[in-house]
Design a protein around this motif. Structure first.
Motif, PDB file in Angstrom:
ATOM      1  N   VAL A  35      -0.845 -45.891 -22.205  1.00  8.89           N
ATOM      2  CA  VAL A  35      -1.647 -45.051 -22.818  1.00  8.89           C
ATOM      3  C   VAL A  35      -1.192 -43.505 -23.133  1.00  8.89           C
ATOM      4  O   VAL A  35      -0.315 -43.062 -22.263  1.00  8.89           O
ATOM      5  N   THR A 103      -8.018 -44.549 -31.427  1.00 10.58           N
ATOM      6  CA  THR A 103      -8.558 -44.856 -30.157  1.00 10.58           C
ATOM      7  C   THR A 103      -8.639 -43.739 -29.586  1.00 10.58           C
ATOM      8  O   THR A 103      -9.667 -43.410 -28.678  1.00 10.58           O
ATOM      9  N   GLU A 104      -7.727 -42.779 -29.545  1.00  5.28           N
ATOM     10  CA  GLU A 104      -7.874 -41.313 -29.180  1.00  5.28           C
ATOM     11  C   GLU A 104      -8.982 -40.522 -29.835  1.00  5.28           C
ATOM     12  O   GLU A 104      -9.876 -39.795 -29.057  1.00  5.28           O
ATOM     13  N   LEU A 106     -11.655 -41.811 -30.840  1.00  7.79           N
ATOM     14  CA  LEU A 106     -13.053 -42.499 -30.341  1.00  7.79           C
ATOM     15  C   LEU A 106     -13.197 -42.126 -29.057  1.00  7.79           C
ATOM     16  O   LEU A 106     -14.352 -41.973 -28.405  1.00  7.79           O
ATOM     17  N   SER A 107     -12.217 -42.048 -28.026  1.00 10.31           N
ATOM     18  CA  SER A 107     -12.245 -41.616 -26.717  1.00 10.31           C
ATOM     19  C   SER A 107     -12.752 -40.025 -26.627  1.00 10.31           C
ATOM     20  O   SER A 107     -13.513 -39.924 -25.796  1.00 10.31           O
ATOM     21  N   SER A 108     -12.032 -39.315 -27.716  1.00 15.63           N
ATOM     22  CA  SER A 108     -12.563 -37.736 -27.540  1.00 15.63           C
ATOM     23  C   SER A 108     -14.074 -37.741 -28.066  1.00 15.63           C
ATOM     24  O   SER A 108     -14.855 -36.752 -27.447  1.00 15.63           O
ATOM     25  N   SER A 109     -14.533 -38.668 -28.802  1.00 10.24           N
ATOM     26  CA  SER A 109     -15.961 -38.417 -29.400  1.00 10.24           C
ATOM     27  C   SER A 109     -16.943 -38.754 -28.310  1.00 10.24           C
ATOM     28  O   SER A 109     -18.245 -38.337 -28.102  1.00 10.24           O
ATOM     29  N   SER A 110     -16.428 -39.589 -27.350  1.00 10.93           N
ATOM     30  CA  SER A 110     -17.327 -40.272 -26.483  1.00 10.93           C
ATOM     31  C   SER A 110     -17.213 -39.382 -25.047  1.00 10.93           C
ATOM     32  O   SER A 110     -18.008 -39.510 -24.086  1.00 10.93           O
ATOM     33  N   LYS A 111     -16.449 -38.336 -25.060  1.00 10.58           N
ATOM     34  CA  LYS A 111     -16.474 -37.410 -23.785  1.00 10.58           C
ATOM     35  C   LYS A 111     -17.669 -36.545 -23.966  1.00 10.58           C
ATOM     36  O   LYS A 111     -18.118 -36.248 -25.151  1.00 10.58           O
ATOM     37  N   ARG A 134     -17.435 -33.005 -31.651  1.00  8.28           N
ATOM     38  CA  ARG A 134     -16.951 -34.121 -31.893  1.00  8.28           C
ATOM     39  C   ARG A 134     -15.807 -34.163 -33.243  1.00  8.28           C
ATOM     40  O   ARG A 134     -14.854 -34.504 -33.424  1.00  8.28           O
TER      41      ARG A 134
END
Length: 233
Positions: A35, A103-104, A106-111, A134
Protein backbone atom coordinates in the motif's frame (compact mmCIF):
# COMPACT_ATOMS: atom_id res chain seq x y z
CA UNK A 1 28.53 -20.76 -28.22
CA UNK A 2 25.30 -21.66 -30.05
CA UNK A 3 25.44 -20.27 -33.60
CA UNK A 4 22.10 -21.65 -34.82
CA UNK A 5 19.78 -19.16 -36.57
CA UNK A 6 17.30 -19.38 -33.68
CA UNK A 7 19.78 -18.98 -30.81
CA UNK A 8 19.39 -15.22 -30.35
CA UNK A 9 15.59 -15.41 -30.63
CA UNK A 10 15.53 -18.10 -27.91
CA UNK A 11 17.82 -15.98 -25.71
CA UNK A 12 15.65 -12.85 -26.07
CA UNK A 13 12.52 -14.92 -25.43
CA UNK A 14 14.05 -16.32 -22.24
CA UNK A 15 14.89 -12.80 -21.03
CA UNK A 16 11.35 -11.70 -21.92
CA UNK A 17 9.83 -14.51 -19.84
CA UNK A 18 11.99 -13.48 -16.86
CA UNK A 19 10.67 -9.92 -17.06
CA UNK A 20 7.10 -11.21 -17.38
CA UNK A 21 7.55 -13.37 -14.27
CA UNK A 22 8.86 -10.35 -12.37
CA UNK A 23 5.90 -8.23 -13.55
CA UNK A 24 3.40 -10.94 -12.63
CA UNK A 25 4.88 -11.27 -9.14
CA UNK A 26 4.73 -7.51 -8.53
CA UNK A 27 1.17 -7.12 -9.84
CA UNK A 28 -0.45 -10.37 -8.73
CA UNK A 29 1.92 -12.00 -6.26
CA UNK A 30 4.04 -10.68 -3.39
CA UNK A 31 3.51 -7.02 -4.34
CA UNK A 32 -0.28 -7.22 -4.48
CA UNK A 33 -0.79 -6.44 -0.77
CA UNK A 34 1.51 -3.41 -0.68
CA UNK A 35 0.00 0.00 0.00
CA UNK A 36 0.91 3.66 -0.21
CA UNK A 37 4.35 4.75 -1.36
CA UNK A 38 5.65 1.17 -1.28
CA UNK A 39 2.99 0.14 -3.81
CA UNK A 40 3.75 3.16 -6.02
CA UNK A 41 7.47 2.30 -5.99
CA UNK A 42 6.63 -1.27 -6.99
CA UNK A 43 4.49 -0.01 -9.87
CA UNK A 44 7.40 2.16 -11.09
CA UNK A 45 9.58 -0.95 -11.13
CA UNK A 46 6.84 -2.78 -13.04
CA UNK A 47 6.87 0.00 -15.63
CA UNK A 48 10.64 -0.38 -16.05
CA UNK A 49 10.25 -4.16 -16.41
CA UNK A 50 7.57 -3.63 -19.06
CA UNK A 51 9.92 -1.30 -20.98
CA UNK A 52 12.63 -3.98 -20.86
CA UNK A 53 10.17 -6.67 -21.96
CA UNK A 54 9.05 -4.41 -24.82
CA UNK A 55 12.68 -4.09 -25.92
CA UNK A 56 13.05 -7.89 -25.88
CA UNK A 57 9.99 -8.18 -28.14
CA UNK A 58 11.56 -5.68 -30.56
CA UNK A 59 14.76 -7.76 -30.64
CA UNK A 60 12.72 -10.92 -31.25
CA UNK A 61 11.03 -9.20 -34.21
CA UNK A 62 14.45 -8.43 -35.67
CA UNK A 63 15.87 -11.92 -35.16
CA UNK A 64 12.83 -13.69 -36.62
CA UNK A 65 13.73 -12.22 -40.04
CA UNK A 66 16.86 -14.39 -40.10
CA UNK A 67 15.11 -17.64 -39.15
CA UNK A 68 14.64 -20.11 -42.05
CA UNK A 69 11.17 -20.15 -43.56
CA UNK A 70 10.66 -23.77 -42.57
CA UNK A 71 10.97 -22.86 -38.87
CA UNK A 72 9.50 -19.36 -38.91
CA UNK A 73 5.84 -20.32 -38.42
CA UNK A 74 6.28 -21.66 -34.89
CA UNK A 75 8.48 -18.73 -33.93
CA UNK A 76 5.91 -16.26 -35.26
CA UNK A 77 3.36 -17.93 -32.98
CA UNK A 78 5.69 -17.54 -30.00
CA UNK A 79 6.29 -13.89 -30.88
CA UNK A 80 2.53 -13.26 -31.10
CA UNK A 81 2.05 -14.91 -27.70
CA UNK A 82 4.76 -12.68 -26.20
CA UNK A 83 3.10 -9.55 -27.62
CA UNK A 84 -0.26 -10.63 -26.19
CA UNK A 85 1.23 -11.18 -22.72
CA UNK A 86 2.95 -7.80 -22.84
CA UNK A 87 -0.27 -6.03 -23.86
CA UNK A 88 -2.18 -7.77 -21.06
CA UNK A 89 0.27 -6.64 -18.38
CA UNK A 90 0.40 -3.10 -19.77
CA UNK A 91 -3.38 -2.94 -19.31
CA UNK A 92 -3.08 -4.52 -15.85
CA UNK A 93 -0.57 -1.85 -14.82
CA UNK A 94 -2.96 0.90 -15.97
CA UNK A 95 -5.85 -0.71 -14.09
CA UNK A 96 -3.82 -1.14 -10.89
CA UNK A 97 -2.71 2.49 -11.00
CA UNK A 98 -6.28 3.66 -11.47
CA UNK A 99 -7.43 1.47 -8.57
CA UNK A 100 -4.63 2.78 -6.34
CA UNK A 101 -5.50 6.41 -7.14
CA UNK A 102 -9.19 5.75 -6.44
CA UNK A 103 -8.36 3.99 -3.17
CA UNK A 104 -6.15 6.84 -2.01
CA UNK A 105 -8.83 9.36 -2.93
CA UNK A 106 -11.47 7.48 -0.94
CA UNK A 107 -9.07 7.03 1.97
CA UNK A 108 -8.30 10.73 2.00
CA UNK A 109 -12.02 11.57 1.90
CA UNK A 110 -12.73 9.35 4.91
CA UNK A 111 -10.12 11.03 7.13
CA UNK A 112 -10.96 13.76 9.60
CA UNK A 113 -10.73 17.34 8.30
CA UNK A 114 -7.41 19.06 8.76
CA UNK A 115 -7.16 21.80 11.39
CA UNK A 116 -8.14 25.21 10.12
CA UNK A 117 -6.52 28.54 10.80
CA UNK A 118 -5.36 29.00 14.37
CA UNK A 119 -5.00 25.25 14.90
CA UNK A 120 -8.70 24.72 15.44
CA UNK A 121 -10.76 22.14 13.65
CA UNK A 122 -13.44 23.46 11.32
CA UNK A 123 -16.99 23.29 12.41
CA UNK A 124 -18.23 19.82 11.47
CA UNK A 125 -21.72 21.16 11.34
CA UNK A 126 -20.74 23.11 8.19
CA UNK A 127 -20.99 20.59 5.29
CA UNK A 128 -19.47 23.04 2.81
CA UNK A 129 -16.15 23.23 4.72
CA UNK A 130 -15.89 19.44 4.96
CA UNK A 131 -16.73 18.96 1.27
CA UNK A 132 -14.21 21.63 0.27
CA UNK A 133 -11.44 19.91 2.27
CA UNK A 134 -12.18 16.56 0.67
CA UNK A 135 -12.33 18.15 -2.77
CA UNK A 136 -8.95 19.86 -2.28
CA UNK A 137 -7.39 16.61 -1.03
CA UNK A 138 -8.81 14.69 -3.99
CA UNK A 139 -7.59 17.35 -6.41
CA UNK A 140 -4.07 17.16 -4.98
CA UNK A 141 -4.02 13.38 -5.35
CA UNK A 142 -5.27 13.58 -8.93
CA UNK A 143 -2.67 16.23 -9.79
CA UNK A 144 0.06 14.07 -8.29
CA UNK A 145 -1.15 11.05 -10.27
CA UNK A 146 -1.32 13.12 -13.45
CA UNK A 147 2.25 14.31 -12.98
CA UNK A 148 3.43 10.73 -12.46
CA UNK A 149 1.57 9.58 -15.56
CA UNK A 150 3.06 12.43 -17.61
CA UNK A 151 6.53 11.57 -16.37
CA UNK A 152 5.96 7.91 -17.21
CA UNK A 153 4.74 8.90 -20.67
CA UNK A 154 7.83 11.04 -21.20
CA UNK A 155 10.11 8.17 -20.19
CA UNK A 156 8.16 5.80 -22.46
CA UNK A 157 8.53 8.19 -25.42
CA UNK A 158 12.26 8.58 -24.79
CA UNK A 159 12.64 4.81 -24.55
CA UNK A 160 10.66 4.38 -27.76
CA UNK A 161 12.89 6.90 -29.57
CA UNK A 162 16.01 5.15 -28.32
CA UNK A 163 14.59 1.80 -29.39
CA UNK A 164 13.80 3.19 -32.84
CA UNK A 165 17.37 4.49 -33.17
CA UNK A 166 18.76 1.12 -32.12
CA UNK A 167 16.54 -0.68 -34.62
CA UNK A 168 17.63 1.72 -37.38
CA UNK A 169 21.30 1.13 -36.54
CA UNK A 170 20.79 -2.62 -36.48
CA UNK A 171 19.05 -2.55 -39.86
CA UNK A 172 21.91 -0.48 -41.28
CA UNK A 173 24.47 -2.93 -39.92
CA UNK A 174 22.51 -5.86 -41.35
CA UNK A 175 22.43 -4.20 -44.77
CA UNK A 176 26.18 -3.61 -44.58
CA UNK A 177 26.76 -7.25 -43.68
CA UNK A 178 24.54 -8.40 -46.54
CA UNK A 179 26.35 -6.09 -48.98
CA UNK A 180 29.71 -7.38 -47.78
CA UNK A 181 28.49 -10.96 -48.18
CA UNK A 182 27.31 -10.24 -51.72
CA UNK A 183 30.66 -8.62 -52.53
CA UNK A 184 32.52 -11.66 -51.21
CA UNK A 185 30.29 -13.94 -53.25
CA UNK A 186 31.00 -11.97 -56.43
CA UNK A 187 34.73 -11.95 -55.64
CA UNK A 188 34.66 -15.71 -55.08
CA UNK A 189 32.91 -16.17 -58.43
CA UNK A 190 35.49 -13.98 -60.16
CA UNK A 191 38.32 -15.95 -58.56
CA UNK A 192 36.81 -19.23 -59.75
CA UNK A 193 36.58 -17.87 -63.30
CA UNK A 194 40.15 -16.57 -63.19
CA UNK A 195 41.34 -19.91 -61.86
CA UNK A 196 39.61 -21.71 -64.74
CA UNK A 197 41.18 -19.34 -67.27
CA UNK A 198 44.67 -19.88 -65.81
CA UNK A 199 44.19 -23.65 -65.95
CA UNK A 200 43.20 -23.43 -69.62
CA UNK A 201 46.28 -21.29 -70.37
CA UNK A 202 48.54 -23.79 -68.60
CA UNK A 203 46.97 -26.66 -70.51
CA UNK A 204 47.48 -24.86 -73.84
CA UNK A 205 51.06 -24.08 -72.90
CA UNK A 206 51.75 -27.77 -72.26
CA UNK A 207 50.09 -28.64 -75.58
CA UNK A 208 52.22 -26.08 -77.46
CA UNK A 209 55.33 -27.34 -75.71
CA UNK A 210 54.51 -30.92 -76.71
CA UNK A 211 54.01 -29.84 -80.34
CA UNK A 212 57.33 -27.96 -80.29
CA UNK A 213 59.17 -30.98 -78.90
CA UNK A 214 57.56 -33.18 -81.56
CA UNK A 215 58.67 -30.82 -84.36
CA UNK A 216 62.22 -30.68 -82.97
CA UNK A 217 62.30 -34.47 -82.75
CA UNK A 218 61.14 -34.81 -86.35
CA UNK A 219 63.76 -32.30 -87.55
CA UNK A 220 66.51 -34.14 -85.69
CA UNK A 221 65.40 -37.42 -87.23
CA UNK A 222 65.42 -35.84 -90.72
CA UNK A 223 68.88 -34.42 -90.15
CA UNK A 224 70.13 -37.81 -88.94
CA UNK A 225 68.59 -39.57 -91.96
CA UNK A 226 70.13 -37.06 -94.39
CA UNK A 227 73.56 -37.37 -92.82
CA UNK A 228 73.33 -41.17 -92.82
CA UNK A 229 72.37 -41.25 -96.52
CA UNK A 230 75.28 -38.97 -97.45
CA UNK A 231 77.73 -41.05 -95.49
CA UNK A 232 76.43 -44.30 -96.88
CA UNK A 233 76.52 -42.93 -100.49
Amino acid sequence: MDTSPTALFDSYEQDFQQFIESIRDKLEGSGKDEVGEQRRATLRRVEMDIDEADEMVSQMEIEIQGIPQSLRTSYLSRLKSAKTSLTTYKKSLTDVRATLARTELLSSSSKSPSPGLGGEYPNTDDPYTSDRSRLLAGTNILEDGTKRLQESQRIALETEEQGADILTNLRGQREQIENARNTLWRADTAIDRASGTVKKMIRRMYQQRAVTYAIITVLILLIVIIIWEKLSG
